[in-house]
Write a protein that holds these residues in place. Structure first.
Motif, PDB file in Angstrom:
ATOM      1  N   ALA A  56       0.834  -1.201   0.000  1.00 53.10           N
ATOM      2  CA  ALA A  56       0.000   0.000   0.000  1.00 53.10           C
ATOM      3  C   ALA A  56       0.868   1.251   0.000  1.00 53.10           C
ATOM      4  O   ALA A  56       0.594   2.216  -0.727  1.00 53.10           O
ATOM      5  CB  ALA A  56      -0.926  -0.004   1.217  1.00 53.10           C
ATOM      6  N   LYS A  57       1.918   1.243   0.805  1.00 53.83           N
ATOM      7  CA  LYS A  57       2.818   2.389   0.864  1.00 53.83           C
ATOM      8  C   LYS A  57       3.525   2.593  -0.475  1.00 53.83           C
ATOM      9  O   LYS A  57       3.708   3.734  -0.929  1.00 53.83           O
ATOM     10  CB  LYS A  57       3.830   2.201   1.987  1.00 53.83           C
ATOM     11  N   ASP A  58       3.904   1.498  -1.117  1.00 57.70           N
ATOM     12  CA  ASP A  58       4.560   1.592  -2.420  1.00 57.70           C
ATOM     13  C   ASP A  58       3.610   2.193  -3.454  1.00 57.70           C
ATOM     14  O   ASP A  58       4.019   3.019  -4.281  1.00 57.70           O
ATOM     15  CB  ASP A  58       5.003   0.194  -2.869  1.00 57.70           C
ATOM     16  N   PHE A  59       2.352   1.784  -3.396  1.00 58.13           N
ATOM     17  CA  PHE A  59       1.338   2.321  -4.308  1.00 58.13           C
ATOM     18  C   PHE A  59       1.236   3.831  -4.140  1.00 58.13           C
ATOM     19  O   PHE A  59       1.268   4.584  -5.130  1.00 58.13           O
ATOM     20  CB  PHE A  59      -0.005   1.650  -4.023  1.00 58.13           C
ATOM     21  N   ILE A  60       1.148   4.280  -2.906  1.00 60.26           N
ATOM     22  CA  ILE A  60       1.009   5.711  -2.637  1.00 60.26           C
ATOM     23  C   ILE A  60       2.263   6.464  -3.057  1.00 60.26           C
ATOM     24  O   ILE A  60       2.180   7.554  -3.646  1.00 60.26           O
ATOM     25  CB  ILE A  60       0.683   5.941  -1.145  1.00 60.26           C
ATOM     26  N   ARG A  61       3.432   5.908  -2.784  1.00 60.50           N
ATOM     27  CA  ARG A  61       4.680   6.574  -3.200  1.00 60.50           C
ATOM     28  C   ARG A  61       4.706   6.820  -4.706  1.00 60.50           C
ATOM     29  O   ARG A  61       5.204   7.852  -5.173  1.00 60.50           O
ATOM     30  CB  ARG A  61       5.890   5.716  -2.805  1.00 60.50           C
ATOM     31  N   HIS A  62       4.173   5.878  -5.474  1.00 55.57           N
ATOM     32  CA  HIS A  62       4.200   6.015  -6.924  1.00 55.57           C
ATOM     33  C   HIS A  62       3.141   6.989  -7.440  1.00 55.57           C
ATOM     34  O   HIS A  62       3.214   7.431  -8.595  1.00 55.57           O
ATOM     35  CB  HIS A  62       4.009   4.644  -7.589  1.00 55.57           C
ATOM     36  N   LEU A  63       2.156   7.310  -6.605  1.00 57.91           N
ATOM     37  CA  LEU A  63       1.164   8.322  -6.986  1.00 57.91           C
ATOM     38  C   LEU A  63       1.578   9.708  -6.489  1.00 57.91           C
ATOM     39  O   LEU A  63       1.402  10.701  -7.195  1.00 57.91           O
ATOM     40  CB  LEU A  63      -0.221   7.971  -6.421  1.00 57.91           C
TER      41      LEU A  63
END
Length: 332
Positions: free
Chosen positions: A239-246
Motif C-alpha cells: 500500500a505504501k509503495d502504491f502511494i509513493r508512486h502516486l
C-alpha cells in the motif's frame, strides 16, 4: 420542447417540469436542489444557475456541460437533462445518495486495507475512462458513495486539445506540486489527487496539512509526507509503495491510471484484510470535522499563493478562477 444551444430544453418555468423539494447545497453562483420530475417521478439533483450571476462565466458552465455530455460511466455522476428558462440555466444531475464517504466508513464498524483498495479501484476505473477520452478532472476529491462510488464536481474539468494546461485551479489539499508551481500540467495531476485520497482512506488524515497555508503549500511542492507511526504500522508495504508512486513529485515519474490498475495492491492480493476501522475512523473524526476541512483546504489562500508567485494563468476564457474554485469549496 424546443432545443437551444448545447441541447438545452427551452422552458418558461422549471416548475412546469419538476416539483422542487428542498435545497441540497449552494455555490458561489448556483444552488443545488432536490427535484422530482413530474412525468416520471424521478428524483434528480438540480443545479440552478441564475443567468445574471453567470455573466462573464458562461464559458465555465459550457465547459462543464461539454464534458458531462461526453461521459457515461457507472462511477461518474451523470448529466440527465439541461433546461434553460429566461432567467436560469438548469443542469439535472443523477441524484447520488448515501452521504459522505467518510461517514460511511465510520458507520461500517469493520474496515480493512482491502476495502480501501477496492474503493480506490473504482475511482481508478472512472479516472482511466476520463483520461482515455482526453478529459482531465482537475478537482478530484473524496467521491460520493452509493452502491458504487461516484465521481462528481466537473466544473473545473477540461478536455485536452493536444497541449498542456496551465490554469491554476483545484482543491489545495489535493493539488499537485506542478500546479502550485504554475508549470504546464496534464493528466498526472489527477493521479496525484488519487494518491492523496488513497492516503486518507488508509489512515484517516491527509498527507499534507499545516495550520499555516504557506507551509501547507511548501509541503506539497516538496512532496513532504510521512507514514507516521503508529497509524501506518499495520498497513502493508505494498500500500505504501502504491502511494509513493502516486505522490511522486515529478509528474513524468507518476504511475498512469493504467499502470496503477496493474499495481499488486489494486490487481493482486497484497492488500491486507486486517481490521483498521478503529484507527481510521478515529482520525477521520478528528481531522475532517467540517470547520477543519475548510481551514485546511482554503481556496482563497490557495489563489493568494498563486498570485504571490507572480505568474499569470493561461489566457483562457474557461476560467474565472477565483469564483470557480470558491464555488467548489462552498459546496462542502
Amino acid at each position: 420542447m424546443p432545443l437551444g444551444k448545447n441541447g438545452k430544453k427551452k422552458i418558461e418555468d422549471i416548475n412546469m417540469v419538476y416539483n422542487i423539494k428542498e435545497k441540497l447545497g449552494a455555490g458561489a453562483f448556483s444552488e443545488v436542489v432536490l427535484a422530482q420530475e413530474k412525468d416520471s417521478e424521478r428524483l434528480v439533483a438540480l443545479k440552478c444557475i441564475p443567468k445574471k450571476a453567470l455573466r462573464g462565466k458562461e464559458a465555465v458552465v459550457e465547459n462543464e456541460i461539454a464534458v458531462l455530455k461526453k461521459i457515461a460511466h457507472k462511477n461518474i455522476v451523470a448529466l440527465e437533462d439541461i433546461y434553460e428558462s429566461p432567467s436560469h440555466l438548469y443542469l439535472a444531475m443523477e441524484l447520488v445518495t448515501g452521504g459522505e464517504l467518510f461517514d460511511r466508513i465510520i458507520e461500517r464498524g469493520y474496515y480493512t486495507e482491502k476495502d480501501a483498495s477496492q474503493l480506490v479501484r473504482q475511482i481508478l476505473d472512472a479516472l482511466q475512462y476520463l483520461h482515455n477520452m482526453g478529459i482531465v478532472h482537475r478537482d478530484l476529491k473524496v467521491p460520493w458513495p452509493q452502491n458504487e462510488l461516484k465521481l462528481g464536481d466537473f466544473g473545473l474539468s477540461k478536455i485536452e486539445d493536444g497541449g498542456m494546461m496551465a490554469t491554476a485551479c483545484g482543491t489545495p489539499g489535493y493539488v499537485a506540486p506542478e500546479l502550485l508551481e504554475q508549470k504546464p500540467y496534464g493528466k498526472a495531476v489527477d493521479v496525484w489527487a488519487l494518491g492523496v485520497i488513497s492516503y486518507i482512506l488508509l489512515c484517516g488524515y491527509p498527507p499534507f496539512y499545516d495550520e499555516n497555508d504557506s507551509e501547507l503549500f511548501n509541503q506539497i511542492i516538496k512532496a513532504e509526507y510521512e507514514f507516521d507511526s503508529p497509524y501506518w504500522d499495520d498497513i502493508s508495504e505494498s500500500a505504501k509503495d502504491f502511494i509513493r508512486h502516486l505522490l511522486e513529485r515529478e509528474p513524468e515519474k507518476r504511475l498512469t491510471c493504467e499502470q496503477a490498475l496493474q499495481h499488486p495492491w489494486i490487481s493482486g492480493d497484497t492488500a491486507l484484510e486486517r481490521d483498521i476501522h478503529g484507527s481510521v475512523s478515529e482520525q477521520i473524526q478528528k481531522n475532517f470535522a467540517r470547520s477543519q476541512w475548510k481551514r485546511a483546504f482554503n481556496a482563497t489562500s490557495f489563489l493568494r499563493h498563486i498570485t504571490k508567485m507572480g505568474q499569470s494563468a493561461e489566457a483562457d476564457p474557461e476560467e474565472s478562477t477565483v469564483e470557480t474554485v470558491q464555488e467548489e469549496k462552498d459546496k462542502w
